[in-house]
Design a protein around this motif. Structure first.
Motif, PDB file in Angstrom:
ATOM      1  N   TYR A   1       0.864  -1.185   0.000  1.00 48.16           N
ATOM      2  CA  TYR A   1       0.000   0.000   0.000  1.00 48.16           C
ATOM      3  C   TYR A   1       0.891   1.221   0.000  1.00 48.16           C
ATOM      4  O   TYR A   1       1.740   1.373   0.869  1.00 48.16           O
ATOM      5  N   ASN A   2       0.719   2.077  -1.004  1.00 44.73           N
ATOM      6  CA  ASN A   2       1.495   3.305  -1.115  1.00 44.73           C
ATOM      7  C   ASN A   2       0.534   4.491  -1.013  1.00 44.73           C
ATOM      8  O   ASN A   2      -0.100   4.871  -2.002  1.00 44.73           O
ATOM      9  N   PRO A   3       0.402   5.100   0.171  1.00 43.72           N
ATOM     10  CA  PRO A   3      -0.572   6.179   0.358  1.00 43.72           C
ATOM     11  C   PRO A   3      -0.204   7.465  -0.364  1.00 43.72           C
ATOM     12  O   PRO A   3      -1.047   8.361  -0.470  1.00 43.72           O
TER      13      PRO A   3
ATOM     14  N   ALA B   1     -11.681  -4.544  -2.800  1.00 45.94           N
ATOM     15  CA  ALA B   1     -11.203  -5.446  -3.853  1.00 45.94           C
ATOM     16  C   ALA B   1     -12.177  -6.592  -4.105  1.00 45.94           C
ATOM     17  O   ALA B   1     -12.006  -7.338  -5.066  1.00 45.94           O
ATOM     18  N   GLY B   2     -13.168  -6.760  -3.248  1.00 47.01           N
ATOM     19  CA  GLY B   2     -14.146  -7.818  -3.428  1.00 47.01           C
ATOM     20  C   GLY B   2     -13.702  -9.164  -2.884  1.00 47.01           C
ATOM     21  O   GLY B   2     -14.332 -10.186  -3.167  1.00 47.01           O
ATOM     22  N   ILE B   3     -12.655  -9.205  -2.102  1.00 42.83           N
ATOM     23  CA  ILE B   3     -12.175 -10.455  -1.522  1.00 42.83           C
ATOM     24  C   ILE B   3     -13.058 -10.863  -0.342  1.00 42.83           C
ATOM     25  O   ILE B   3     -13.355 -12.039  -0.151  1.00 42.83           O
TER      26      ILE B   3
ATOM     27  N   ALA C   1      -4.853   5.627  -8.639  1.00 39.91           N
ATOM     28  CA  ALA C   1      -3.691   4.901  -9.157  1.00 39.91           C
ATOM     29  C   ALA C   1      -3.870   3.397  -8.990  1.00 39.91           C
ATOM     30  O   ALA C   1      -4.311   2.914  -7.947  1.00 39.91           O
ATOM     31  N   GLU C   2      -3.511   2.673 -10.027  1.00 35.91           N
ATOM     32  CA  GLU C   2      -3.670   1.224 -10.031  1.00 35.91           C
ATOM     33  C   GLU C   2      -2.728   0.536  -9.049  1.00 35.91           C
ATOM     34  O   GLU C   2      -3.053  -0.494  -8.485  1.00 35.91           O
ATOM     35  N   ASN C   3      -1.552   1.110  -8.798  1.00 38.50           N
ATOM     36  CA  ASN C   3      -0.560   0.501  -7.910  1.00 38.50           C
ATOM     37  C   ASN C   3      -0.642   0.989  -6.468  1.00 38.50           C
ATOM     38  O   ASN C   3       0.233   0.682  -5.677  1.00 38.50           O
ATOM     39  N   ARG C   4      -1.671   1.751  -6.126  1.00 31.82           N
ATOM     40  CA  ARG C   4      -1.782   2.248  -4.756  1.00 31.82           C
ATOM     41  C   ARG C   4      -1.912   1.087  -3.771  1.00 31.82           C
ATOM     42  O   ARG C   4      -1.254   1.068  -2.741  1.00 31.82           O
ATOM     43  N   VAL C   5      -2.759   0.127  -4.087  1.00 29.99           N
ATOM     44  CA  VAL C   5      -2.919  -1.070  -3.263  1.00 29.99           C
ATOM     45  C   VAL C   5      -2.760  -2.283  -4.174  1.00 29.99           C
ATOM     46  O   VAL C   5      -3.472  -2.412  -5.163  1.00 29.99           O
ATOM     47  N   THR C   6      -1.801  -3.153  -3.844  1.00 28.44           N
ATOM     48  CA  THR C   6      -1.642  -4.402  -4.575  1.00 28.44           C
ATOM     49  C   THR C   6      -1.869  -5.543  -3.591  1.00 28.44           C
ATOM     50  O   THR C   6      -1.405  -5.486  -2.449  1.00 28.44           O
ATOM     51  N   LEU C   7      -2.595  -6.555  -4.035  1.00 22.86           N
ATOM     52  CA  LEU C   7      -2.951  -7.672  -3.161  1.00 22.86           C
ATOM     53  C   LEU C   7      -2.693  -8.993  -3.881  1.00 22.86           C
ATOM     54  O   LEU C   7      -2.969  -9.116  -5.063  1.00 22.86           O
TER      55      LEU C   7
END
Length: 112
Positions: free
Chosen positions: A40-42, A80-82, A48-54
């Motif tokens: 997570y890059n605040p 993210a719908g997880i 931004a697409e890369n703000r949160v990667t899971l």
């Protein structure tokens, strides 16, 4: 051992960067962890697409094994719908009451 999916802070002073990790709940915030599950890059814009990667597959694995989720990570997973509705509304006062009313209205509309 109780596992928690939470944020571990990295980055320089005033330039935060967070790893989403699975760690023993007794471990220090930035200490040892079992597995890195995302980041997570605040500082990036909200769109931004890369703000949160899971890593969805591994997150589902840890959740299936009984891992608990921190409040902030729960919001990421809901978005993210997880997971569904695991984020908790916390707080007191007028704003918390408004949030509770909105949630109740949304549930009433969904049920109708």
């Amino acid at each position: 051992m109780s596992v928690r999916i939470r944020l571990a802070r990295g980055g320089a002073k005033k330039r935060p960067y967070y790893r989403i990790v699975a760690a023993d709940q007794r471990a220090a915030r930035d200490g040892g962890f079992l597995e890195k599950l995302g980041s997570y890059n605040p500082l990036l814009p909200a769109e931004a697409e890369n703000r949160v990667t899971l890593n969805e597959e591994r997150i589902r694995y840890w959740l299936g094994n009984g891992a608990q989720v921190s409040d902030r990570v729960a919001k990421f997973l809901d978005k993210a719908g997880i997971t569904n509705n695991t984020a908790k509304l916390r707080g007191t006062g007028k704003r918390a009451e408004e949030a509770a009313k909105k949630k109740a209205n949304a549930e009433a509309e969904a049920a109708a």
